[in-house]
Design a protein around this motif. Structure first.
Motif, short mmCIF file in Angstrom:
data_model
loop_
_atom_site.label_atom_id
_atom_site.label_comp_id
_atom_site.label_asym_id
_atom_site.label_seq_id
_atom_site.Cartn_x
_atom_site.Cartn_y
_atom_site.Cartn_z
N GLY A 47 0.81 -1.21 0.00
CA GLY A 47 0.00 0.00 0.00
C GLY A 47 0.85 1.27 0.00
N LEU A 48 1.93 1.28 0.78
CA LEU A 48 2.78 2.47 0.87
C LEU A 48 3.38 2.85 -0.47
CD1 LEU A 48 4.59 1.80 4.28
CD2 LEU A 48 3.07 3.74 3.78
N ARG A 49 3.72 1.87 -1.30
CA ARG A 49 4.30 2.23 -2.59
C ARG A 49 3.24 2.35 -3.69
NH1 ARG A 49 5.91 -3.24 -2.05
NH2 ARG A 49 5.30 -4.58 -3.79
N THR A 50 2.01 1.86 -3.45
CA THR A 50 0.96 1.92 -4.47
C THR A 50 0.09 3.16 -4.34
OG1 THR A 50 0.90 -0.50 -4.57
CG2 THR A 50 -1.01 0.67 -5.45
N GLU B 37 -3.35 5.17 8.47
CA GLU B 37 -1.97 5.60 8.67
C GLU B 37 -1.16 5.46 7.38
OE1 GLU B 37 -0.58 7.19 11.17
OE2 GLU B 37 -2.49 7.16 12.26
N VAL B 38 -1.45 4.43 6.58
CA VAL B 38 -0.81 4.31 5.27
C VAL B 38 -1.16 5.53 4.41
CG1 VAL B 38 -0.74 3.01 3.11
CG2 VAL B 38 -0.71 1.79 5.29
N LEU B 39 -2.43 5.91 4.38
CA LEU B 39 -2.85 7.07 3.60
C LEU B 39 -2.18 8.35 4.10
CD1 LEU B 39 -6.66 6.27 3.24
CD2 LEU B 39 -4.91 6.05 1.49
N ALA B 40 -2.08 8.49 5.42
CA ALA B 40 -1.44 9.68 5.99
C ALA B 40 0.05 9.71 5.65
CB ALA B 40 -1.65 9.70 7.50
N ALA B 41 0.70 8.55 5.72
CA ALA B 41 2.12 8.49 5.38
C ALA B 41 2.35 8.83 3.92
CB ALA B 41 2.67 7.10 5.70
N ALA B 42 1.49 8.31 3.03
CA ALA B 42 1.64 8.57 1.61
C ALA B 42 1.42 10.04 1.29
CB ALA B 42 0.67 7.70 0.82
N GLU B 43 0.50 10.68 2.00
CA GLU B 43 0.20 12.08 1.73
C GLU B 43 1.28 13.00 2.29
OE1 GLU B 43 -3.54 15.23 2.04
OE2 GLU B 43 -3.74 13.17 2.79
N SER B 44 1.81 12.66 3.46
CA SER B 44 2.76 13.55 4.13
C SER B 44 4.22 13.19 3.86
CB SER B 44 2.53 13.49 5.64
OG SER B 44 2.83 12.19 6.16
N GLY B 45 4.47 11.96 3.41
CA GLY B 45 5.84 11.49 3.25
C GLY B 45 6.50 11.17 4.57
N SER B 46 5.70 10.96 5.61
CA SER B 46 6.23 10.75 6.95
C SER B 46 6.59 9.29 7.20
CB SER B 46 5.20 11.20 7.99
OG SER B 46 5.56 10.77 9.29
N ALA B 47 7.87 9.03 7.45
CA ALA B 47 8.29 7.68 7.81
C ALA B 47 7.72 7.27 9.15
CB ALA B 47 9.82 7.60 7.84
N HIS C 118 12.80 -1.19 -2.08
CA HIS C 118 11.74 -0.60 -2.90
C HIS C 118 12.04 0.87 -3.20
CE1 HIS C 118 9.32 -4.13 -2.63
NE2 HIS C 118 8.99 -3.99 -1.36
N PRO C 119 12.47 1.20 -4.39
CA PRO C 119 12.69 2.61 -4.74
C PRO C 119 11.43 3.45 -4.56
CG PRO C 119 13.66 1.16 -6.40
CD PRO C 119 12.84 0.29 -5.49
N GLY C 120 10.27 2.81 -4.69
CA GLY C 120 9.00 3.52 -4.56
C GLY C 120 8.70 4.03 -3.17
N LEU C 121 9.55 3.69 -2.19
CA LEU C 121 9.37 4.18 -0.82
C LEU C 121 10.35 5.30 -0.49
CD1 LEU C 121 8.72 0.89 1.19
CD2 LEU C 121 7.06 2.48 0.19
N ALA C 122 11.08 5.78 -1.48
CA ALA C 122 12.09 6.81 -1.22
C ALA C 122 11.46 8.12 -0.75
CB ALA C 122 12.93 7.06 -2.49
N TYR C 123 10.16 8.30 -0.99
CA TYR C 123 9.49 9.53 -0.58
C TYR C 123 9.32 9.63 0.93
CZ TYR C 123 5.10 6.96 0.21
OH TYR C 123 4.14 6.11 0.68
N LEU C 124 9.46 8.54 1.65
CA LEU C 124 9.27 8.53 3.10
C LEU C 124 10.53 9.08 3.79
CD1 LEU C 124 7.52 5.07 3.49
CD2 LEU C 124 6.45 7.32 3.75
N ARG C 125 10.34 10.07 4.63
CA ARG C 125 11.46 10.70 5.32
C ARG C 125 11.18 10.82 6.81
NH1 ARG C 125 13.96 9.61 1.41
NH2 ARG C 125 14.84 11.01 -0.16
#
Length: 446
Positions: free
Chosen positions: A116-119, A399-409, A439-446
């Motif tokens: 979900g986090l990368r999709t 929380e997955v949706l919030a992480a994807a929107e905010s980029g929050s690890a 997963h390169p698709g998770l690089a947005y998480l900081r």
């Protein structure tokens, strides 16, 4: 009518095209556009579809493209069937979770959260592109985790995105067969989230036939879910759970079976489909037959680790029948396009149908469908144990949706940590670290 399929190089697409070939009704789909980021997979699946269409008069035309905006242009319906990271990503999801002693299945637990986090970021961007390029189109979401991804897309498209899954359909048909009733005449009282629902009634002419099944251990043990869960547990629940609830009710046994297996489900499918697409590139003759043999092997091994953990043995021939998600999709399109009112179990915004969650949460419940879309039917409250599971899993999805929107690890770690199948914050942190490494698709998480 024009249908665009995102993820059009996906292996299961011929099931959808088969349903379209069998539809001779007025106003049927006449043009199919396949979009994928992998041109070779597009070519392979287009060959299978060409074989399917041979000899079929007025078969829907098929075109392929790797340009998303071109694919969306003029679409009446858009099927979203993407897989971010491919099957290699699924295999990594399983491997990393199992190394931590938790479940890595693609829609359930740690694996579902990673997927979900990368999709979700990709799905939301697709939804924005649909809103700009095909504002009158309806999106039918097949992409897993189906409920979570549908909820993400609904934040851009509202009720014009509807999620479908074949699990409730397959469960209802299996139960109807055992009871000796016509599934097309039955009303299935089903409620929950995607891959987290319970069948609580099978009504024919106002009479609920499910108590007859629950009262007969022999009947309960004669079909897939009865073998997975066992008659005593089903009788204790007073309902028939979706097969994916085996991961929750028998989690230790499922994790042990996965860890002891020679390879995970994702690794098996990755190897199997790699062989198929390689054969198609070098020897495309008999494309349909090659695809069908591969599909049969895939279906026969579905949830094999769970059946092994339950001692359920091989799947019966009757249980190998597809749940019919392609027929659900066809019925959904007909109902919307031609105002052919019907009832289907779908993933839609709750709007008060299920009291366990808020109105914007996507739930999986019976719906009436017409030209204005899918309208969820109010269902009876779930028992406390089921309500607890639904709320806990929905909280993790949020929380997955919030992480994807905010980029929050930190929000991503929280999504793992609060899920019922992850038993430690420390494990949650290690999971995110492990997934981010592959997963390169998770690089947005900081």
């Amino acid at each position: 009518m024009r249908l665009t399929v995102l993820g059009g190089g996906g292996f299961r697409l011929p099931l959808v095209y088969s349903a379209l070939l069998g539809d001779r009704a007025e106003g049927r789909v006449t043009d199919v556009v396949l979009h994928d980021v992998d041109a070779d997979r597009l070519t392979a699946i287009a060959r299978v579809l060409a074989d399917q269409a041979e000899g079929v008069p007025d078969a829907p035309t098929v075109s392929v493209t790797t340009d998303l905006d071109e694919a969306l242009r003029g679409a009446d319906f858009v099927f979203s069937a993407i897989r971010v990271g491919g099957l290699a990503g699924r295999a990594d999801d399983e491997r990393i979770a199992l190394a931590e002693g938790v479940l890595g299945q693609e829609t359930v637990g740690a694996g579902g959260i990673a997927y979900g986090l990368r999709t979700v970021p990709v799905a939301r961007e697709i939804a924005r592109r649909v809103a700009r390029g095909a504002p009158d189109a309806w999106v039918i979401n097949f992409t897993n985790p189906a409920g979570l991804v549908t909820e993400a897309m609904s934040r851009e498209l509202g009720d014009r995105v509807i999620g479908i899954c074949d699990s409730p359909v397959g469960l209802g048909r299996r139960v109807a067969r055992v009871l000796g009733v016509d599934p097309d005449r039955a009303w299935f009282d089903y409620a929950g989230l995607n891959h987290l629902g319970w069948l609580r009634g099978v009504r024919i002419d106002g009479r609920d036939e499910l108590p007859r099944l629950l009262g007969d251990p022999g009947l309960l043990g004669s079909f897939e879910e009865g073998k997975l869960f066992g008659a005593p547990w089903l009788q204790s629940l007073g309902a028939i759970p979706n097969e994916y609830l085996h991961y929750y009710y028998f989690n230790r046994e499922a994790v042990r079976a996965y860890r002891e297996a020679d390879q995970t489900r994702g690794a098996f499918l990755q190897e199997q489909q790699a062989r198929f697409y390689t054969r198609m590139a070098s020897s495309p003759a008999g494309a349909w037959e090659q695809w069908d043999r591969t599909r049969a092997e895939r279906e026969a091994t579905y949830m094999a680790h769970n059946r092994e953990a339950a001692g359920a043995g091989d799947r019966d021939a009757d249980d190998l029948e597809s749940g019919g998600y392609e027929q659900v999709a066809l019925a959904l399109m007909r109902a919307i396009a031609h105002h052919q009112r019907t009832s289907l179990i779908l993933n839609v915004r709750n709007r008060g149908a299920l009291d366990a969650v808020d109105g914007d949460a996507v739930v999986e419940v019976p719906c009436f469908v017409d030209a204005n879309g899918a309208h969820p039917v109010a269902v009876a409250p779930l028992p406390e144990d089921a309500t607890g599971l639904v709320r806990a899993v929905k909280a993790a999805e949020r929380e997955v949706l919030a992480a994807a929107e905010s980029g929050s690890a930190a929000r991503a770690v929280k999504a793992f940590a609060i899920h019922p199948l992850v038993d430690s914050v420390t494990v949650a942190r290690r999971l995110l670290k492990g997934y981010a490494a592959v997963h390169p698709g998770l690089a947005y998480l900081r």
